[in-house]
Design a protein around this motif. Structure first.
Motif, PDB file in Angstrom:
ATOM      1  N   ILE A   1       0.837  -1.195   0.000  1.00 34.08           N
ATOM      2  CA  ILE A   1       0.000   0.000   0.000  1.00 34.08           C
ATOM      3  C   ILE A   1       0.875   1.249   0.000  1.00 34.08           C
ATOM      4  O   ILE A   1       1.774   1.388   0.835  1.00 34.08           O
ATOM      5  CB  ILE A   1      -0.926   0.008   1.232  1.00 34.08           C
ATOM      6  CG1 ILE A   1      -1.819  -1.239   1.237  1.00 34.08           C
ATOM      7  CG2 ILE A   1      -1.769   1.280   1.265  1.00 34.08           C
ATOM      8  CD1 ILE A   1      -2.555  -1.450   2.535  1.00 34.08           C
ATOM      9  N   LYS A   2       0.592   2.161  -0.932  1.00 30.38           N
ATOM     10  CA  LYS A   2       1.265   3.451  -0.923  1.00 30.38           C
ATOM     11  C   LYS A   2       0.534   4.354   0.063  1.00 30.38           C
ATOM     12  O   LYS A   2      -0.665   4.589  -0.061  1.00 30.38           O
ATOM     13  CB  LYS A   2       1.275   4.078  -2.317  1.00 30.38           C
ATOM     14  CG  LYS A   2       2.102   5.349  -2.393  1.00 30.38           C
ATOM     15  CD  LYS A   2       2.160   5.890  -3.820  1.00 30.38           C
ATOM     16  CE  LYS A   2       3.020   7.134  -3.887  1.00 30.38           C
ATOM     17  NZ  LYS A   2       3.090   7.687  -5.266  1.00 30.38           N
ATOM     18  N   MET A   3       1.271   4.869   1.051  1.00 30.97           N
ATOM     19  CA  MET A   3       0.654   5.647   2.114  1.00 30.97           C
ATOM     20  C   MET A   3       0.558   7.120   1.713  1.00 30.97           C
ATOM     21  O   MET A   3       1.560   7.726   1.333  1.00 30.97           O
ATOM     22  CB  MET A   3       1.457   5.489   3.405  1.00 30.97           C
ATOM     23  CG  MET A   3       1.523   4.068   3.908  1.00 30.97           C
ATOM     24  SD  MET A   3       2.598   3.867   5.348  1.00 30.97           S
ATOM     25  CE  MET A   3       1.707   4.836   6.570  1.00 30.97           C
ATOM     26  N   PRO A   4      -0.629   7.728   1.810  1.00 35.20           N
ATOM     27  CA  PRO A   4      -0.775   9.148   1.479  1.00 35.20           C
ATOM     28  C   PRO A   4      -0.162  10.019   2.570  1.00 35.20           C
ATOM     29  O   PRO A   4      -0.026   9.580   3.730  1.00 35.20           O
ATOM     30  CB  PRO A   4      -2.297   9.336   1.411  1.00 35.20           C
ATOM     31  CG  PRO A   4      -2.835   8.292   2.320  1.00 35.20           C
ATOM     32  CD  PRO A   4      -1.901   7.111   2.204  1.00 35.20           C
ATOM     33  N   PRO A   5       0.205  11.254   2.242  1.00 39.91           N
ATOM     34  CA  PRO A   5       0.774  12.171   3.248  1.00 39.91           C
ATOM     35  C   PRO A   5      -0.099  12.342   4.477  1.00 39.91           C
ATOM     36  O   PRO A   5       0.410  12.564   5.578  1.00 39.91           O
ATOM     37  CB  PRO A   5       0.918  13.483   2.471  1.00 39.91           C
ATOM     38  CG  PRO A   5       1.052  13.077   1.047  1.00 39.91           C
ATOM     39  CD  PRO A   5       0.185  11.851   0.894  1.00 39.91           C
ATOM     40  N   SER A   6      -1.415  12.226   4.316  1.00 35.21           N
ATOM     41  CA  SER A   6      -2.334  12.400   5.446  1.00 35.21           C
ATOM     42  C   SER A   6      -2.135  11.358   6.538  1.00 35.21           C
ATOM     43  O   SER A   6      -2.529  11.565   7.695  1.00 35.21           O
ATOM     44  CB  SER A   6      -3.784  12.354   4.961  1.00 35.21           C
ATOM     45  OG  SER A   6      -4.052  11.112   4.335  1.00 35.21           O
ATOM     46  N   MET A   7      -1.507  10.217   6.193  1.00 31.40           N
ATOM     47  CA  MET A   7      -1.293   9.148   7.177  1.00 31.40           C
ATOM     48  C   MET A   7      -0.010   9.335   7.973  1.00 31.40           C
ATOM     49  O   MET A   7       0.236   8.616   8.935  1.00 31.40           O
ATOM     50  CB  MET A   7      -1.271   7.784   6.490  1.00 31.40           C
ATOM     51  CG  MET A   7      -2.617   7.319   6.000  1.00 31.40           C
ATOM     52  SD  MET A   7      -2.592   5.604   5.406  1.00 31.40           S
ATOM     53  CE  MET A   7      -2.272   4.703   6.927  1.00 31.40           C
TER      54      MET A   7
END
Length: 248
Positions: free
Chosen positions: A101-107
């Protein structure tokens, strides 16, 4: 008269820039000492809550400021979970569902695997050198060691977790000994204290880091280095999404 005023303002601006650059250089020395050109670490992480304690074992690899890989070794339920950072991209391999999973900056501001560290704290998506402006606050003493107290404020266009970071860095050994993390409103969120200073690899560094949240009584996370090896050659291909499922 106007020329004199301009010269005075220019001199003040240059002096301010010089102090800012010097503060950044000190942060850079501490950061480079803790990382080296590359590092390979064996770490125990204890998550402590009022009613229970949980322990994890992880192995971590870094290369410069752009490449990080963290492998969970224990407990069995999370064994094989991997976090990979390549520049500004962060990936999470979860073997139980065989998904990368590519993690978004919000995480990045969320808890890392239930600990008091954020995802950003562990994989360092934000750069403490490039994403912040640095300035001296005062000299402080931490555990009997004379330290620089340096403030980090995010640059206008930087996508970072913290609204302000204040760190104390040992003047002699350039070790980060105490760090306070604030939100955008200036409220203290987490405090990290570093201790148990010993030789790790060939460097004098803290082997123990305690992260304590400001508003959660009885909660803390303790990170303990059992080994740390610097400057072992690591190819960039090691830090790849292709390798993330194979690393051991």
């Amino acid at each position: 008269m106007k020329k004199k005023i301009f010269i005075v303002f220019f001199q003040i601006a240059m002096l301010s820039f010089a102090f800012s650059q010097e503060a950044k250089d000190i942060v850079k020395k501490a950061d480079e000492k803790a990382k080296g050109k590359t590092s390979i670490a064996a770490i125990t992480i204890q998550t402590i809550r009022p009613g229970w304690t949980r322990e994890m074992s992880v192995k971590g690899w870094t290369k410069g400021n752009d490449l990080t890989l963290i492998l969970v070794l224990a407990p069995a339920k999370e064994k094989g979970v991997v976090y990979l950072k390549r520049k500004k991209e962060v990936w999470n391999w979860i073997p139980a569902i065989e998904r990368n999973i590519k993690m978004p900056p919000s995480m990045m501001s969320q808890s890392w695997m239930g600990t008091d560290f954020t995802n950003d704290d562990l994989v360092k998506e934000a750069s403490i050198l490039e994403d912040y402006n640095h300035s001296f606050l005062e000299d402080v003493t931490i555990d009997g060691r004379n330290c620089y107290k340096i403030q980090l404020l995010p640059k206008p266009k930087s996508a970072v977790v913290w609204g302000k970071v204040i760190m104390a860095i040992d003047k002699k050994e350039f070790m980060m000994l105490h760090v306070e993390y604030f939100d955008e409103d200036g409220a203290l969120i987490n405090t990290m204290h570093c201790s148990d200073i010993k030789l790790l690899g060939d460097r004098l560094l803290p082997a123990r880091m305690e992260m304590v949240p400001a508003n959660k009584k009885g909660n803390k996370t303790v990170l303990i280095y059992s080994s740390l090896v610097f400057d072992t050659p690591l190819n960039d291909s090691f830090f790849s999404t292709q390798n993330i499922t194979k690393v051991k």
